[in-house]
Design an enzyme around this catalytic site. Structure first.
Site, PDB file in Angstrom:
ATOM      1  N   GLY A  21     -17.968  18.922  61.564  1.00  0.00           N
ATOM      2  CA  GLY A  21     -18.906  17.899  61.112  1.00  0.00           C
ATOM      3  C   GLY A  21     -20.023  17.731  62.132  1.00  0.00           C
ATOM      4  O   GLY A  21     -19.763  17.612  63.324  1.00  0.00           O
ATOM      5  N   ARG A  82     -17.687  25.064  58.410  1.00  0.00           N
ATOM      6  CA  ARG A  82     -16.245  25.128  58.648  1.00  0.00           C
ATOM      7  C   ARG A  82     -15.829  26.523  58.165  1.00  0.00           C
ATOM      8  O   ARG A  82     -16.153  26.894  57.043  1.00  0.00           O
ATOM      9  CB  ARG A  82     -15.537  24.007  57.881  1.00  0.00           C
ATOM     10  CG  ARG A  82     -15.990  22.605  58.350  1.00  0.00           C
ATOM     11  CD  ARG A  82     -15.267  21.499  57.618  1.00  0.00           C
ATOM     12  NE  ARG A  82     -15.872  20.180  57.817  1.00  0.00           N
ATOM     13  CZ  ARG A  82     -15.633  19.375  58.838  1.00  0.00           C
ATOM     14  NH1 ARG A  82     -14.809  19.798  59.785  1.00  0.00           N
ATOM     15  NH2 ARG A  82     -16.217  18.184  58.954  1.00  0.00           N
ATOM     16  N   ASP A 113     -12.263  18.063  67.072  1.00  0.00           N
ATOM     17  CA  ASP A 113     -10.923  18.629  67.300  1.00  0.00           C
ATOM     18  C   ASP A 113     -10.799  20.068  66.806  1.00  0.00           C
ATOM     19  O   ASP A 113     -10.300  20.951  67.496  1.00  0.00           O
ATOM     20  CB  ASP A 113      -9.887  17.765  66.552  1.00  0.00           C
ATOM     21  CG  ASP A 113      -9.146  16.837  67.509  1.00  0.00           C
ATOM     22  OD1 ASP A 113      -8.538  15.865  67.048  1.00  0.00           O
ATOM     23  OD2 ASP A 113      -9.176  17.120  68.732  1.00  0.00           O
ATOM     24  N   THR A 135     -18.349  14.430  67.886  1.00  0.00           N
ATOM     25  CA  THR A 135     -17.902  14.023  66.550  1.00  0.00           C
ATOM     26  C   THR A 135     -18.074  12.517  66.428  1.00  0.00           C
ATOM     27  O   THR A 135     -17.770  11.779  67.361  1.00  0.00           O
ATOM     28  CB  THR A 135     -16.430  14.376  66.262  1.00  0.00           C
ATOM     29  OG1 THR A 135     -16.018  13.743  65.033  1.00  0.00           O
ATOM     30  CG2 THR A 135     -15.492  13.926  67.374  1.00  0.00           C
ATOM     31  N   ASP A 137     -16.349  10.619  64.821  1.00  0.00           N
ATOM     32  CA  ASP A 137     -15.035   9.950  64.761  1.00  0.00           C
ATOM     33  C   ASP A 137     -14.547   9.511  66.131  1.00  0.00           C
ATOM     34  O   ASP A 137     -13.646   8.679  66.222  1.00  0.00           O
ATOM     35  CB  ASP A 137     -13.983  10.901  64.167  1.00  0.00           C
ATOM     36  CG  ASP A 137     -14.206  11.114  62.687  1.00  0.00           C
ATOM     37  OD1 ASP A 137     -13.474  11.915  62.087  1.00  0.00           O
ATOM     38  OD2 ASP A 137     -15.125  10.485  62.129  1.00  0.00           O
ATOM     39  N   ASP A 139     -12.520  10.935  68.005  1.00  0.00           N
ATOM     40  CA  ASP A 139     -11.037  11.005  67.979  1.00  0.00           C
ATOM     41  C   ASP A 139     -10.500  12.204  68.747  1.00  0.00           C
ATOM     42  O   ASP A 139      -9.362  12.632  68.512  1.00  0.00           O
ATOM     43  CB  ASP A 139     -10.551  11.075  66.536  1.00  0.00           C
ATOM     44  CG  ASP A 139     -11.099  12.295  65.788  1.00  0.00           C
ATOM     45  OD1 ASP A 139     -10.570  12.618  64.705  1.00  0.00           O
ATOM     46  OD2 ASP A 139     -12.053  12.919  66.304  1.00  0.00           O
ATOM     47  N   ARG A 181     -11.516   9.994  58.650  1.00  0.00           N
ATOM     48  CA  ARG A 181     -10.428  10.424  57.752  1.00  0.00           C
ATOM     49  C   ARG A 181      -9.065  10.128  58.377  1.00  0.00           C
ATOM     50  O   ARG A 181      -8.140   9.699  57.706  1.00  0.00           O
ATOM     51  CB  ARG A 181     -10.575  11.927  57.486  1.00  0.00           C
ATOM     52  CG  ARG A 181      -9.847  12.411  56.254  1.00  0.00           C
ATOM     53  CD  ARG A 181     -10.145  13.890  56.020  1.00  0.00           C
ATOM     54  NE  ARG A 181     -11.484  14.108  55.457  1.00  0.00           N
ATOM     55  CZ  ARG A 181     -12.078  15.307  55.475  1.00  0.00           C
ATOM     56  NH1 ARG A 181     -11.515  16.323  56.108  1.00  0.00           N
ATOM     57  NH2 ARG A 181     -13.248  15.471  54.925  1.00  0.00           N
TER      58      ARG A 181
HETATM   59  O1  F6P Z   1     -15.228  14.613  61.478  1.00  0.00           O
HETATM   60  C1  F6P Z   1     -16.311  13.833  61.195  1.00  0.00           C
HETATM   61  C2  F6P Z   1     -16.341  13.519  59.729  1.00  0.00           C
HETATM   62  O2  F6P Z   1     -17.550  12.902  59.449  1.00  0.00           O
HETATM   63  C3  F6P Z   1     -15.199  12.627  59.263  1.00  0.00           C
HETATM   64  O3  F6P Z   1     -15.397  11.277  59.606  1.00  0.00           O
HETATM   65  C4  F6P Z   1     -15.250  12.883  57.787  1.00  0.00           C
HETATM   66  O4  F6P Z   1     -14.063  12.516  57.126  1.00  0.00           O
HETATM   67  C5  F6P Z   1     -15.458  14.399  57.762  1.00  0.00           C
HETATM   68  O5  F6P Z   1     -16.227  14.709  58.923  1.00  0.00           O
HETATM   69  C6  F6P Z   1     -16.187  14.897  56.539  1.00  0.00           C
HETATM   70  O6  F6P Z   1     -16.177  16.301  56.619  1.00  0.00           O
HETATM   71  P1  F6P Z   1     -17.219  17.154  55.740  1.00  0.00           P
HETATM   72  O7  F6P Z   1     -18.565  16.984  56.365  1.00  0.00           O
HETATM   73  O8  F6P Z   1     -16.697  18.583  55.884  1.00  0.00           O
HETATM   74  O9  F6P Z   1     -17.162  16.637  54.347  1.00  0.00           O
END
Ligand code: F6P
Length: 330
Positions: A21, A82, A113, A135, A137, A139, A181
């Site tokens: 992300g 990803r 992560d 990130t 998050d 986290d 998430r």
């Molecule tokens: O990891 C950061 C994040 O924004 C999370 O908070 C969220 O759930 C996820 O990425 C969304 O992932 P994507 O951008 O692949 O939909």
């Protein structure tokens, strides 16, 4: 045998990528690695689209001008992705081969992560790495801070301040869903600083009647005429919760999902500052040939840890902040 190379060994060929992300401040981090590394005589190669671009060879040489005018821009100019392929042995081998084709000595991976775990896998396949935390998050267990977090927090509280205006005009409950998430840092720190009556995070189970209905009814009886409830996407759906609250309390409720708003925007002062310090630390490690390190904030300092060790660390959210809510919003 040491791989022969037409160039002298005084400099490194550094690959740099952003993965997972995106987060505000990633561009500032790319800049904070690129400029100091070039200044030390190293070469810097940009890898577009994260690990996906690494195994596909989507790689180009950068210079000081490549990272001009980006410190204030959200997102990542190297783009991100990803990559399921990279997670396969064949994909990893392709990535290792591509590093050899481009004579990349070390890869700087910027992300969360998943990026850190991908960097460890790449190091175990023989390509040295440096991992930089980024990130929204926040986290990543080995670090107190990840680039992007402060900007996302400010985006969320600015949005909730606006929602509070209309909630008070209509005497409503505004249920706001923020990202996270699996982690509640965004929800918790947003909730406390946006004056929420209730915050729900994935790490803590909640009782609808006790933690929500009872709290809102008590607040109404104390004279409140509007309410803010902040939920992490990993805790529950704002839409479902708004319906349940209205049915259970009679308080007209509306849901707002902030979603990807929190991932964009010009990075805050703190994210630009953190990205710059973290990038400089990464270059210190690179120049000292101290590879396979995670750049982290620990006890307020920017340090580098062994990546494998860093990934064994855990951190738990200070759910005690939730108790502050009761004291701050009653
Ligand atoms: O990891 C950061 C994040 O924004 C999370 O908070 C969220 O759930 C996820 O990425 C969304 O992932 P994507 O951008 O692949 O939909």
């Amino acid at each position: 045998m040491e791989r022969e190379r037409s160039k002298n060994f005084a400099h490194l060929n550094i690959g740099i990528l952003t993965s997972g992300g995106d987060a505000p401040g990633m561009n500032a981090a790319i800049r904070a690695v690129t400029r100091p590394a070039l200044h030390l005589g190293h070469r810097v190669l940009g890898v577009r689209r994260g690990y996906h671009g690494l195994w596909r060879g989507d790689i180009y040489e950068m210079n000081s001008r490549t990272v001009s005018e980006i410190i204030h821009k959200g997102g990542t100019f190297l783009m991100t992705a990803r990559s399921k392929t990279f997670e396969t042995p064949e994909g990893m081998q392709k990535a290792v081969n591509m590093c050899k084709v481009f004579e990349i000595d070390v890869v700087v991976a910027i992300g969360g992560d998943g990026t850190f775990n991908g960097a460890l896998a790449l190091s175990e396949a023989g390509i040295p790495v440096i991992a930089i935390p980024a990130t929204i998050d926040n986290d990543i267990a080995c670090t107190e801070y990840a680039i992007g977090y402060d900007t996302a927090l400010n985006t969320a509280i600015e949005a909730i301040d606006k929602l509070r205006d209309t909630a008070s005009s209509h005497e409503r409950c505004s249920v706001v869903e923020v990202m996270g998430r699996h982690a509640g840092y965004l929800a918790l720190h947003t909730g406390v600083t946006a004056g929420a009556e209730v915050v729900l995070i994935p790490e803590v189970d909640f009782d609808f009647q006790k933690d929500i209905v009872h709290t809102l009814i008590e607040d109404r009886n104390a004279g409140k005429n509007h309410y803010i409830v902040v939920v992490a996407e990993g805790a529950t759906s704002a839409l479902d919760l708004a319906k349940r609250i209205e049915e259970a309390t009679g308080i007209e409720s509306r849901a707002t999902t902030l979603g990807y708003l929190q991932r964009g925007g010009s990075p805050s002062w703190r994210d630009r500052f953190m990205a710059s310090l973290i990038g400089l630390k990464a270059v210190d490690c690179l120049d000292a040939r101290r590879f396979n390190r995670a750049i982290c904030m620990q006890n307020g300092d920017i340090v580098d840890l062994d990546l494998k060790e860093a990934l064994t660390m855990t951190k738990t959210i200070d759910a005690g902040y939730v108790e502050y809510l009761d004291r701050l919003t009653m």
